[in-house]
Each structure stands twice: as structure tokens, then as C-alpha cells.
Motif scaffolding. Sequence first.
Motif, PDB file in Angstrom:
ATOM      1  N   LEU A 248       0.786  -1.132  -0.075  1.00 22.75           N
ATOM      2  CA  LEU A 248      -0.011   0.149   0.084  1.00 22.75           C
ATOM      3  C   LEU A 248       0.913   1.175   0.028  1.00 22.75           C
ATOM      4  O   LEU A 248       0.500   2.153  -0.537  1.00 22.75           O
ATOM      5  CB  LEU A 248      -0.976   0.038   1.329  1.00 22.75           C
ATOM      6  CG  LEU A 248      -2.115  -0.979   1.099  1.00 22.75           C
ATOM      7  CD1 LEU A 248      -2.748  -1.064   2.712  1.00 22.75           C
ATOM      8  CD2 LEU A 248      -3.179  -0.505   0.210  1.00 22.75           C
ATOM      9  N   ASP A 251       1.896   1.659  -3.401  1.00 25.27           N
ATOM     10  CA  ASP A 251       0.794   2.271  -4.369  1.00 25.27           C
ATOM     11  C   ASP A 251       0.582   3.690  -4.217  1.00 25.27           C
ATOM     12  O   ASP A 251       0.301   4.573  -5.197  1.00 25.27           O
ATOM     13  CB  ASP A 251      -0.367   1.537  -4.064  1.00 25.27           C
ATOM     14  CG  ASP A 251      -0.295  -0.104  -4.514  1.00 25.27           C
ATOM     15  OD1 ASP A 251       0.689  -0.278  -5.329  1.00 25.27           O
ATOM     16  OD2 ASP A 251      -1.093  -0.875  -3.955  1.00 25.27           O
ATOM     17  N   ILE A 252       0.637   4.112  -2.691  1.00 23.68           N
ATOM     18  CA  ILE A 252       0.538   5.664  -2.538  1.00 23.68           C
ATOM     19  C   ILE A 252       1.527   6.572  -3.212  1.00 23.68           C
ATOM     20  O   ILE A 252       1.081   7.570  -3.620  1.00 23.68           O
ATOM     21  CB  ILE A 252       0.376   5.879  -0.853  1.00 23.68           C
ATOM     22  CG1 ILE A 252      -0.994   5.187  -0.138  1.00 23.68           C
ATOM     23  CG2 ILE A 252       0.508   7.193  -0.643  1.00 23.68           C
ATOM     24  CD1 ILE A 252      -0.862   5.174   1.152  1.00 23.68           C
ATOM     25  N   CYS A 255       0.809   6.568  -6.933  1.00 25.38           N
ATOM     26  CA  CYS A 255      -0.393   7.498  -7.101  1.00 25.38           C
ATOM     27  C   CYS A 255      -0.046   8.974  -7.086  1.00 25.38           C
ATOM     28  O   CYS A 255      -0.242   9.733  -7.933  1.00 25.38           O
ATOM     29  CB  CYS A 255      -1.597   7.103  -6.089  1.00 25.38           C
ATOM     30  SG  CYS A 255      -2.378   5.615  -6.299  1.00 25.38           S
ATOM     31  N   SER A 277      -7.476   7.415  -6.111  1.00 19.72           N
ATOM     32  CA  SER A 277      -6.885   6.155  -5.696  1.00 19.72           C
ATOM     33  C   SER A 277      -5.918   6.143  -4.581  1.00 19.72           C
ATOM     34  O   SER A 277      -5.838   5.414  -3.534  1.00 19.72           O
ATOM     35  CB  SER A 277      -5.958   5.603  -7.071  1.00 19.72           C
ATOM     36  OG  SER A 277      -6.789   5.459  -8.264  1.00 19.72           O
ATOM     37  N   ARG A 278      -5.236   7.344  -4.393  1.00 21.38           N
ATOM     38  CA  ARG A 278      -4.180   7.610  -3.471  1.00 21.38           C
ATOM     39  C   ARG A 278      -5.052   7.646  -1.835  1.00 21.38           C
ATOM     40  O   ARG A 278      -4.427   7.081  -1.045  1.00 21.38           O
ATOM     41  CB  ARG A 278      -3.351   8.682  -3.561  1.00 21.38           C
ATOM     42  CG  ARG A 278      -2.304   8.995  -2.406  1.00 21.38           C
ATOM     43  CD  ARG A 278      -1.575  10.309  -2.535  1.00 21.38           C
ATOM     44  NE  ARG A 278      -2.437  11.422  -2.278  1.00 21.38           N
ATOM     45  CZ  ARG A 278      -1.842  12.672  -2.146  1.00 21.38           C
ATOM     46  NH1 ARG A 278      -0.449  12.800  -2.588  1.00 21.38           N
ATOM     47  NH2 ARG A 278      -2.617  13.699  -1.749  1.00 21.38           N
ATOM     48  N   THR A 280      -8.197   6.470  -1.415  1.00 19.47           N
ATOM     49  CA  THR A 280      -8.501   4.862  -1.083  1.00 19.47           C
ATOM     50  C   THR A 280      -7.392   4.275  -0.231  1.00 19.47           C
ATOM     51  O   THR A 280      -7.648   3.486   0.575  1.00 19.47           O
ATOM     52  CB  THR A 280      -9.029   4.261  -2.171  1.00 19.47           C
ATOM     53  OG1 THR A 280     -10.143   5.244  -2.792  1.00 19.47           O
ATOM     54  CG2 THR A 280      -9.655   2.932  -1.978  1.00 19.47           C
ATOM     55  N   ALA A 281      -5.996   4.157  -1.177  1.00 20.78           N
ATOM     56  CA  ALA A 281      -4.961   3.476  -0.345  1.00 20.78           C
ATOM     57  C   ALA A 281      -4.678   3.878   0.891  1.00 20.78           C
ATOM     58  O   ALA A 281      -4.425   3.010   1.750  1.00 20.78           O
ATOM     59  CB  ALA A 281      -3.858   3.383  -1.414  1.00 20.78           C
ATOM     60  N   GLU A 282      -4.807   5.153   1.319  1.00 20.23           N
ATOM     61  CA  GLU A 282      -4.400   5.851   2.706  1.00 20.23           C
ATOM     62  C   GLU A 282      -5.405   5.359   3.500  1.00 20.23           C
ATOM     63  O   GLU A 282      -4.855   4.862   4.754  1.00 20.23           O
ATOM     64  CB  GLU A 282      -4.419   7.390   2.373  1.00 20.23           C
ATOM     65  CG  GLU A 282      -2.904   7.767   1.759  1.00 20.23           C
ATOM     66  CD  GLU A 282      -3.163   9.206   1.484  1.00 20.23           C
ATOM     67  OE1 GLU A 282      -1.997   9.884   1.285  1.00 20.23           O
ATOM     68  OE2 GLU A 282      -4.313   9.760   1.821  1.00 20.23           O
ATOM     69  N   LEU A 285      -4.532   1.805   4.035  1.00 20.64           N
ATOM     70  CA  LEU A 285      -3.322   1.532   4.754  1.00 20.64           C
ATOM     71  C   LEU A 285      -3.511   1.910   6.348  1.00 20.64           C
ATOM     72  O   LEU A 285      -3.190   1.171   7.209  1.00 20.64           O
ATOM     73  CB  LEU A 285      -2.327   2.568   4.284  1.00 20.64           C
ATOM     74  CG  LEU A 285      -1.099   2.668   4.987  1.00 20.64           C
ATOM     75  CD1 LEU A 285      -0.072   1.327   4.853  1.00 20.64           C
ATOM     76  CD2 LEU A 285      -0.051   3.770   4.394  1.00 20.64           C
TER      77      LEU A 285
END
Length: 435
Positions: A248, A251-252, A255, A277-278, A280-282, A285
Motif C-alpha cells: 500500500l 501504491d500511495i 499514485c 486512488s491515493r 483510497t489506499a491511504e 493503509l
Amino acid sequence: MSELLAFILEHEQFRKARLPSLYSDFRNLKTTNLNGYHANVTAWKTILSAALAAGKGPDSNKLVLTTSDDLVSSLQTRECGRPLALGVVIAEALHNKELWNLDTFLARQESIYAWSYTGAVLNWGLTKAGIRGQPVDTRGMVHGRFVIVKNVEEAAKQITSTFAGHSSLTDRIFTADLFASEHAPTLSATDLKVLLRHLSRDNRVCAYSGATVKFLAPGEPAIITETDTTIAHLKSLLHSLSTRIVQLSTDIAACTARAQAAVANKNRPVALAALKSRKTAEGVLTTQLRARGQVEEVMASIQTAADNIELVTILDRSSKVLKGLNKEIGGVEGVDMVLDKLREETDTVEEVNRAITEGGVVIDEEVVEDELEAMMNEVKDAERAEKVRKELEEIPAVREPKQDEVIDRQLSDSLESMKLGNEEEKEENLSVHAS
């Protein structure tokens, strides 16, 4: 040329001059040149073991050799053709228990080393009696999958040394998959089964249930409890969460980079999508980090409880040891009895010393002191005489004869007076002593 063949041809024992002998059907050497026969068999067994350990085998296994016609074909060279006696090598290794059939190895309950002595003695006896002969030579390849014991032993030695200093309970328990990923990442699934079977059955350093692996502390029974399984699952979950958190975070970062690039190119839709998207990933996370923290707290509590159990166990053993020692001493009464005996013996020693002292020679201390005083006076007189002699030597040598006579007379008078003085002191000392 296959990787296996390339590896073999680089080995010192497979130099070009020896290849014709190694690739020939050397079965007849067993009767004509036994040393040459064993040298060829040993060379092949050594190189096959080394090739698999280096990952150059016919498949992905490092501990299990798959023998087939394809293996023989992969070893074919232009000059020498196919190795004609490879089947003999496999047969010899199987007879000497350097190779084990894979299914037999995994299903066997008794240690493979139990055969080493009793089996060898039995085979020797049967051979001497004519009931059983030497292993049957075969021209064809023995097909199957065989465990290479030497490779398994080397892998087990490395794993055992890794866990030699681990005393923490949670450090010694894994799921099979977690153990493979952390401590045997280069082994295949088949290799892993073989290794764990060897560690648990033959080396007895771990317990293995198929899903849970526990390395044993000294004196710990080789069983997997429900607690062990729970700890293994918690560790696997913690590992998965940590892996997910790393992914994650990556991914952040990706993004963020994508959004910055889109902004630079004035591409608003792409930038918005990247930022969403960032976000969501945060969010994920944050959830994963919270979950990992909870699992870590549970693991810490379990380890604390395990440490407390170990501490209580040690204290209980210590109390039993102290109880046994106190019993040997006899308690307070026993100590008092020993001290009373010690005092009695000490008093006896003092009485003996006193008796020895009273029975000895009585020495008059005053007589000894007077004798010492007389000896010191003699030393002083000698020192004075030496001083006068040195003073006379310093007087000039050229004198009138009359002067020399006067000096000699003075010297004689001085010496005479000194003697008289010494005699008077002695008489005084004797009179004092007599009084």
C-alpha cells in the motif's frame, strides 16, 4: 547443452581425460579394477548432489533427484554419448542409503539412521551366508524420485544453526508457508516436505504437523498444541499485514507520482483519479496499520505469558532443588549440630597446642638480650678501629722518624684504652646480670 551438463563438465573430476571412463559401461571394473569402479561411482554421486544443491538439476528440486530417460539424455555429450552406467550409480546409492525413494522417505516413521548399524550388520550377515548378494547391476535407468540424503543433511544443518539461539516461543513457531518464505525460500514444495520430515523425525529439533512448525527448546516435548497453532496463525497474519502495508505504501507513492505528472501535463481527469486512488489506499493503509498494531499487542501478550510460565517453572524447579539441599543439610538442627561439633574440635586443638607449648624448653629472654647487646658492641668497636685506621692512612707519608714513633705510640695507647673500655663494659654487664 543443458545447465546440468555444463555444470558437470566444469567439475574437476569430469575433466576431458576422465570422461570416456565415466561415460562408459564400467560395471566390469567391479571385478577387474574395484578402486576404479568406486571412483567412478563416487564421482557421479558427488556431481549429481552438487548440481542439485546449486539449482542445476533437471527440475526445481534441490533435495530430490528425478531419474528418467530424460535425465540421461540431458547428460549426453557429442564425444562420449550418454552415460551408460548411470543406472548402476543410482542402484549403488540406493543400496548404501545415500538415496531414498521419496514416498518411502516421507511415510517412514522410524529414523533413516536406525538402518545405519543394524541394517548394515544384517546385510553383511546375509551376504556372508550366501542368502543376499551385492546390489544388482542394471544397464537401464532406475526411474523415480529419490531424496539425496547429503543435500538434506546440509540444509538441515543450516536451519538448525539458525534456531540454535532462539529461546522465545513466538520466534520458534511458524506456519509451513511462513517458514518456507522466511527460512527456505529457494526450496520447492517437495523439498520443504522432505526437509521438515527430516528435521522432525531424524534430527528431532522440531515438531511438524503439516500446517504448523515448532522448533523445540531443550527438554520440550515434540508435540503441536492448540496454542502453537494459534501463534502460528497470528504470525502468518502479522506477516501478511506487513506485506500488505508495504504494498500500500508503494501504491500511495505511485499514485502521488502519477498525479504530479498529470498536473504537470495539465491533465485534470488523470490527476483527480490518481488522487482518489491515493486517498483510497491511504484509508486501507490506516486500517491495516491499526490491525497490525492489534496483532502485535496480542503477540506481545502471548510472549509475556509464555515467559511467565517459563519463569514460574524455573522457580518451581529451584524450590525443589533448595528443598533437596536443605534436606541433605538436615535443617537448622543439623547446622547447629555441625557447629557444636566444630567448636568441640576447635577447643581440642587449642588444648593440644597449649600442652605442646608448656612442655617445651624455657628460654630466658634477658640472657638473650644481653648476648645481643655484647655482639652489637663488638661490631661498634670494629667500626671505630676501622675509622682510626683510615685516618692514619690519610696522614702524609713523609715524616721524621721521631714523629713516626710518636704516632705509633699514640695509636698503641688508643687501642689499649679501647680494650680496657670493652673489658670494663663486659664486667659491668656481668655484674648487672649477676645481681
